[in-house]
Design a protein around this motif. Structure first.
Motif, short mmCIF file in Angstrom:
data_model
loop_
_atom_site.label_atom_id
_atom_site.label_comp_id
_atom_site.label_asym_id
_atom_site.label_seq_id
_atom_site.Cartn_x
_atom_site.Cartn_y
_atom_site.Cartn_z
N LEU A 132 0.83 -1.27 -0.37
CA LEU A 132 0.10 0.15 0.13
C LEU A 132 0.79 1.22 -0.03
O LEU A 132 0.73 1.99 -0.88
CB LEU A 132 -1.04 -0.01 1.24
N GLN A 133 1.79 1.17 1.00
CA GLN A 133 2.86 2.36 0.76
C GLN A 133 3.55 2.68 -0.43
O GLN A 133 3.46 3.94 -0.99
CB GLN A 133 3.86 2.14 1.98
N VAL A 134 3.98 1.56 -1.16
CA VAL A 134 4.71 1.62 -2.48
C VAL A 134 3.71 2.26 -3.45
O VAL A 134 4.13 3.43 -3.98
CB VAL A 134 5.29 0.48 -3.01
N VAL A 135 2.33 1.66 -3.67
CA VAL A 135 1.42 2.38 -4.54
C VAL A 135 0.98 3.75 -4.16
O VAL A 135 0.68 4.49 -4.93
CB VAL A 135 0.15 1.38 -4.43
N LEU A 136 1.04 4.15 -2.93
CA LEU A 136 0.38 5.36 -2.45
C LEU A 136 1.46 6.43 -2.82
O LEU A 136 1.26 7.40 -3.35
CB LEU A 136 0.30 5.45 -0.88
N VAL A 184 0.72 9.43 -5.32
CA VAL A 184 1.06 10.95 -5.08
C VAL A 184 2.26 11.45 -6.01
O VAL A 184 2.12 12.70 -6.33
CB VAL A 184 1.89 11.01 -3.25
N GLY A 185 3.32 10.64 -6.38
CA GLY A 185 4.18 11.27 -7.43
C GLY A 185 3.55 11.56 -8.76
O GLY A 185 3.93 12.52 -9.25
N LYS A 186 2.51 10.86 -9.15
CA LYS A 186 1.80 11.12 -10.20
C LYS A 186 0.86 12.52 -10.13
O LYS A 186 1.14 13.35 -11.00
CB LYS A 186 1.22 10.13 -11.10
N LEU A 187 0.00 12.40 -8.98
CA LEU A 187 -1.18 13.31 -8.88
C LEU A 187 -0.70 14.40 -7.99
O LEU A 187 -1.57 15.49 -7.98
CB LEU A 187 -2.30 12.63 -8.67
N GLY A 188 0.17 14.34 -7.26
CA GLY A 188 0.32 15.28 -6.07
C GLY A 188 -0.50 14.78 -4.85
O GLY A 188 -1.51 14.12 -4.91
N LEU A 213 -8.81 11.77 -4.89
CA LEU A 213 -8.92 10.45 -5.23
C LEU A 213 -9.49 9.49 -4.39
O LEU A 213 -10.48 8.66 -4.38
CB LEU A 213 -7.92 9.98 -6.19
N LEU A 214 -9.12 9.35 -3.37
CA LEU A 214 -9.33 8.24 -2.30
C LEU A 214 -10.42 8.60 -1.48
O LEU A 214 -11.38 7.67 -1.34
CB LEU A 214 -7.99 8.40 -1.30
#
Length: 154
Positions: free
Chosen positions: A15-19, A23-27, A34-35
């Motif tokens: 979950l941490q990696v995906v988040l 965040v890197g893509k969308l801010g 989104l969440l």
């Protein structure tokens, strides 16, 4: 979150990696939006009749495909695979639509007691995945497709 849901360290790390990627893509702000949007749209209300009908048809068709069944036999066959596919449908419909067991039973031509029994049975099977691996894998796939479909409906 239910006490019965165990979160492993591996799941938290994933979950941490995906988040971090999102965040890197969308801010941060867009990720939060989104969440929140996802959290608000993870189930349908009974008031959303058309969406519930659409979701029901989707779950049934996906179940037939995932369990590799004949559509003409889906509602009536007593072969184990057909019963398991219907059981998965009852369980997932109950989770995501909050429909009563009686309403779900109407769709499948079953009584409330049957739907209630099979939802409880499904929870039991899912609680010991090592013994029911094939069923659990198919249920998880159907659940994943359902979540993706609900996300597209809203």
């Amino acid at each position: 979150m239910n006490e019965s849901q165990n979160i492993s360290v591996t799941n938290l790390q994933q979950l941490q990696v995906v988040l971090e990627r999102v965040v890197g893509k969308l801010g941060m702000e867009k990720t939060v939006l989104l969440l929140e949007s996802f959290d608000n749209n993870t189930s349908l209300n009974m008031d959303e009749v058309e969406k519930v009908k659409l979701l029901t048809a989707f779950i049934i068709s996906q179940s037939i495909s995932i369990f590799n069944l004949e559509e003409s036999e889906f509602y009536t066959s007593e072969i184990r695979e057909y019963r398991e596919a219907r059981m998965a449908c009852y369980h997932i419909l109950h989770i995501y639509t909050k429909c009563s067991y009686a309403k779900i039973g109407e769709v499948f031509g079953r009584k409330k007691r049957n739907v209630l029994y099979f939802c409880q049975k499904c929870r039991e099977l899912l609680s010991v995945p090592q013994f029911y691996r094939t069923f659990v894998e198919k249920h998880e796939q159907l659940d994943k497709y359902t979540i993706e479909f609900i996300g597209k409906l809203n």
